[in-house]
Write an enzyme that holds these catalytic residues in place. Sequence first.
Site, mmCIF file in Angstrom:
data_model
loop_
_atom_site.group_PDB
_atom_site.id
_atom_site.type_symbol
_atom_site.label_atom_id
_atom_site.label_comp_id
_atom_site.label_asym_id
_atom_site.label_seq_id
_atom_site.Cartn_x
_atom_site.Cartn_y
_atom_site.Cartn_z
ATOM 1 C CG LEU A 105 10.272 32.965 84.046
ATOM 2 C CD1 LEU A 105 10.681 31.878 83.044
ATOM 3 C CD2 LEU A 105 11.070 32.791 85.344
ATOM 4 C CG ASP A 106 13.062 39.275 85.985
ATOM 5 O OD1 ASP A 106 11.878 39.607 86.188
ATOM 6 O OD2 ASP A 106 13.938 39.227 86.874
ATOM 7 C CG LEU A 107 14.349 41.023 78.380
ATOM 8 C CD1 LEU A 107 13.239 40.749 77.374
ATOM 9 C CD2 LEU A 107 14.895 42.445 78.182
#
Length: 235
Positions: A105-107
């Site tokens: 998942l993105d930051l």
Amino acid sequence: MQSKRGRLDRYLCNQLQTHRKAVRELLLSGNVSVDGLVVKDMDKQVDEFSYIQLGDQILQANTPVYWMLHKPTGVVSATKDTQHKTVIDLLDCEARDELHIAGRLDLNSSGLLLLTNDSRWSDALMSPTQKVNKVYRVSLANPLTEEYIAAFAAGMYFSFEDITTQPAKLVILTRNVAEVTLSEGKYHQIKRMFGRFRNPVVGLHRLSIGDIVLDDTLAPGEGRALTSLEVACIS
Ligand code: URA
């Protein structure tokens, strides 16, 4: 992550730092066992979870580990990072340094993250042919319209990778919140798809992967081992 399945004789050559002839003799002597059974067959397939013994000596005894984490925003989906805390830092699990992430998942995204040391399991989960559904709740800066539903279902062409996205399901929950179901996971896919409408994503939360649903008793940053039923969802 590549599955670590291979022939027993190759494993023994590597592990014992010896040549095939010596390994053949060892096998014929009846001193090698796999999962408790004597094996004399050079071609026997083993993987990282096969229990391998040479006489009384245990050569390999790994236990598969499957973990779900409620990823908070601001933590990076990586095993190492020089700037940010990583998801591995959050895990209260002995084997945490052996785990890899099955679907990042993105930051600034949150929600369900799966981690394991079983590369066969994570390969099956991520395989494009399996088309495992991932469900996200997405908050947008601007209001949604019915147009989005058709555009997500039709797929979008991304020239950078020269691909058209698989049909995706979009359900409008409120003026600015949608539930999106993807059967794949291209780089920043959801943000790029809403980018087509110049509608910035302001919140992205993964609710489920296949039949594995984020446990709502887990606060952001908390995790737990998967149940055997959850593990068996992916095969
Ligand atoms: N799509 C994105 O853009 N980001 C994620 O973290 C997951 C899906």
